[in-house]
Design a protein around this motif. Structure first.
Motif, short mmCIF file in Angstrom:
data_model
loop_
_atom_site.label_atom_id
_atom_site.label_comp_id
_atom_site.label_asym_id
_atom_site.label_seq_id
_atom_site.Cartn_x
_atom_site.Cartn_y
_atom_site.Cartn_z
N THR A 16 0.81 -1.22 0.00
CA THR A 16 0.00 0.00 0.00
C THR A 16 0.84 1.28 0.00
O THR A 16 0.29 2.37 -0.07
N ASN A 17 2.15 1.16 0.08
CA ASN A 17 3.03 2.33 0.05
C ASN A 17 2.82 3.07 -1.27
O ASN A 17 2.76 2.46 -2.33
N TRP A 18 2.74 4.39 -1.22
CA TRP A 18 2.49 5.19 -2.43
C TRP A 18 3.52 4.91 -3.53
O TRP A 18 3.22 5.00 -4.71
N ALA A 19 4.75 4.59 -3.14
CA ALA A 19 5.82 4.38 -4.12
C ALA A 19 5.95 2.93 -4.56
O ALA A 19 6.73 2.63 -5.47
N ALA A 20 5.21 2.01 -3.95
CA ALA A 20 5.38 0.58 -4.24
C ALA A 20 5.27 0.25 -5.73
O ALA A 20 6.09 -0.50 -6.26
N PRO A 21 4.29 0.79 -6.48
CA PRO A 21 4.22 0.46 -7.91
C PRO A 21 5.45 0.95 -8.68
O PRO A 21 5.91 0.29 -9.60
N TRP A 22 5.97 2.12 -8.28
CA TRP A 22 7.13 2.68 -8.97
C TRP A 22 8.40 1.91 -8.62
O TRP A 22 9.25 1.67 -9.49
N ILE A 23 8.52 1.51 -7.37
CA ILE A 23 9.66 0.71 -6.95
C ILE A 23 9.64 -0.63 -7.65
O ILE A 23 10.65 -1.10 -8.18
N LYS A 24 8.47 -1.26 -7.71
CA LYS A 24 8.34 -2.55 -8.39
C LYS A 24 8.70 -2.42 -9.87
O LYS A 24 9.41 -3.26 -10.43
N ALA A 25 8.23 -1.35 -10.52
CA ALA A 25 8.56 -1.13 -11.94
C ALA A 25 10.07 -0.97 -12.13
O ALA A 25 10.65 -1.53 -13.07
N ALA A 26 10.71 -0.22 -11.24
CA ALA A 26 12.16 -0.02 -11.34
C ALA A 26 12.90 -1.33 -11.10
O ALA A 26 13.90 -1.61 -11.77
N VAL A 27 12.42 -2.14 -10.18
CA VAL A 27 13.02 -3.46 -9.93
C VAL A 27 12.83 -4.35 -11.15
O VAL A 27 13.78 -4.99 -11.63
N ASP A 28 11.61 -4.38 -11.68
CA ASP A 28 11.31 -5.24 -12.84
C ASP A 28 12.15 -4.86 -14.06
O ASP A 28 12.48 -5.72 -14.87
N GLN A 29 12.49 -3.59 -14.20
CA GLN A 29 13.29 -3.13 -15.33
C GLN A 29 14.79 -3.22 -15.06
O GLN A 29 15.60 -2.85 -15.91
N GLY A 30 15.16 -3.69 -13.88
CA GLY A 30 16.57 -3.85 -13.55
C GLY A 30 17.29 -2.56 -13.21
O GLY A 30 18.52 -2.50 -13.24
N LEU A 31 16.54 -1.52 -12.86
CA LEU A 31 17.16 -0.23 -12.56
C LEU A 31 17.66 -0.13 -11.13
O LEU A 31 18.62 0.58 -10.86
N VAL A 32 16.99 -0.80 -10.21
CA VAL A 32 17.38 -0.75 -8.80
C VAL A 32 17.43 -2.15 -8.22
O VAL A 32 16.76 -3.07 -8.70
N LYS A 33 18.23 -2.28 -7.19
CA LYS A 33 18.33 -3.52 -6.44
C LYS A 33 18.31 -3.14 -4.97
O LYS A 33 18.72 -2.04 -4.61
N GLY A 34 17.86 -4.02 -4.13
CA GLY A 34 17.86 -3.74 -2.69
C GLY A 34 19.26 -3.78 -2.13
O GLY A 34 20.24 -4.04 -2.83
N ASN A 35 19.35 -3.53 -0.83
CA ASN A 35 20.65 -3.59 -0.18
C ASN A 35 21.05 -5.05 0.06
O ASN A 35 20.32 -5.98 -0.28
N LEU A 36 22.20 -5.25 0.66
CA LEU A 36 22.71 -6.60 0.87
C LEU A 36 21.84 -7.44 1.80
O LEU A 36 21.94 -8.65 1.83
N HIS A 37 20.98 -6.77 2.57
CA HIS A 37 20.11 -7.47 3.52
C HIS A 37 18.71 -7.71 2.95
O HIS A 37 17.83 -8.17 3.67
N GLY A 38 18.49 -7.35 1.68
CA GLY A 38 17.20 -7.58 1.05
C GLY A 38 16.17 -6.50 1.28
O GLY A 38 14.98 -6.72 1.05
N TYR A 39 16.60 -5.32 1.71
CA TYR A 39 15.68 -4.21 1.96
C TYR A 39 15.91 -3.10 0.94
O TYR A 39 16.99 -2.97 0.37
N PHE A 40 14.89 -2.27 0.76
CA PHE A 40 14.98 -1.16 -0.20
C PHE A 40 15.24 0.18 0.49
O PHE A 40 15.87 1.05 -0.08
N GLU A 41 14.77 0.35 1.70
CA GLU A 41 14.90 1.59 2.46
C GLU A 41 14.29 2.78 1.69
O GLU A 41 14.98 3.71 1.32
N PRO A 42 12.97 2.74 1.45
CA PRO A 42 12.33 3.75 0.60
C PRO A 42 12.37 5.18 1.13
O PRO A 42 12.21 6.11 0.34
N ASN A 43 12.63 5.39 2.39
CA ASN A 43 12.65 6.75 2.94
C ASN A 43 14.06 7.31 3.07
O ASN A 43 14.24 8.41 3.56
N ARG A 44 15.06 6.56 2.62
CA ARG A 44 16.45 7.01 2.71
C ARG A 44 16.82 7.81 1.46
O ARG A 44 16.45 7.45 0.35
N THR A 45 17.55 8.89 1.63
CA THR A 45 18.04 9.66 0.50
C THR A 45 19.12 8.86 -0.22
O THR A 45 20.00 8.28 0.42
#
Length: 145
Positions: A16-45
């Motif tokens: 339900t996070n407002w950015a979830a669809p955009w984050i998923k799209a970026a992941v699906d396109q190979g633009l972003v990857k999570g950190n080494l622990h499997g997290y995205f940290e959506p509120n971090r600069t």
């Protein structure tokens, strides 16, 4: 994009996070990857290194194109093609909005991997330079709107 996604790509990004669809799209396109622990940290600069990595991936570059050492390989590649011109920042420094805007402006005029066209041409189809736009309903001499 809808308000929610059916599957969240990261445990710290609720569906339900407002950015979830955009984050998923970026992941699906190979633009972003999570950190080494499997997290995205959506509120971090994001850092310069992360912003440069996303921009280079938009241009078609992959890890194998820039070397195995992250982030230095990405930063070296970005510098070589002028992507980081005017952005004076350390690799792990937080990217300000102004610096992100400069990086994005540079991205628009940077050639895609292989050099056939710029990123802006790849997303817009054609570019007309040195014009003054007087109307949004105008037709060019060649008949295009």
């Amino acid at each position: 994009m809808g308000d929610t996604v059916s599957i969240s790509p990261y445990p710290d990004v609720p569906k339900t996070n407002w950015a979830a669809p955009w984050i998923k799209a970026a992941v699906d396109q190979g633009l972003v990857k999570g950190n080494l622990h499997g997290y995205f940290e959506p509120n971090r600069t994001i850092t310069l290194a992360e912003g440069v990595t996303i921009a280079l991936r938009l241009l078609g570059y992959q890890d194998s194109d820039v070397g195995a050492v992250w982030p230095q390989g990405y930063l070296n590649a970005a510098s070589a093609i002028g992507l980081t011109e005017g952005v004076q920042l350390g690799a792990n420094a937080k990217l300000t909005r102004a610096q992100a805007a400069k990086l994005f402006v540079n991205l628009l005029d940077t050639p895609l991997k292989g050099g056939a066209s710029t990123y802006m041409e790849s997303i817009s189809g054609s570019i007309v330079k040195d014009v003054v736009l007087l109307s949004v309903d105008a037709k060019a001499d060649d008949g295009t709107e």
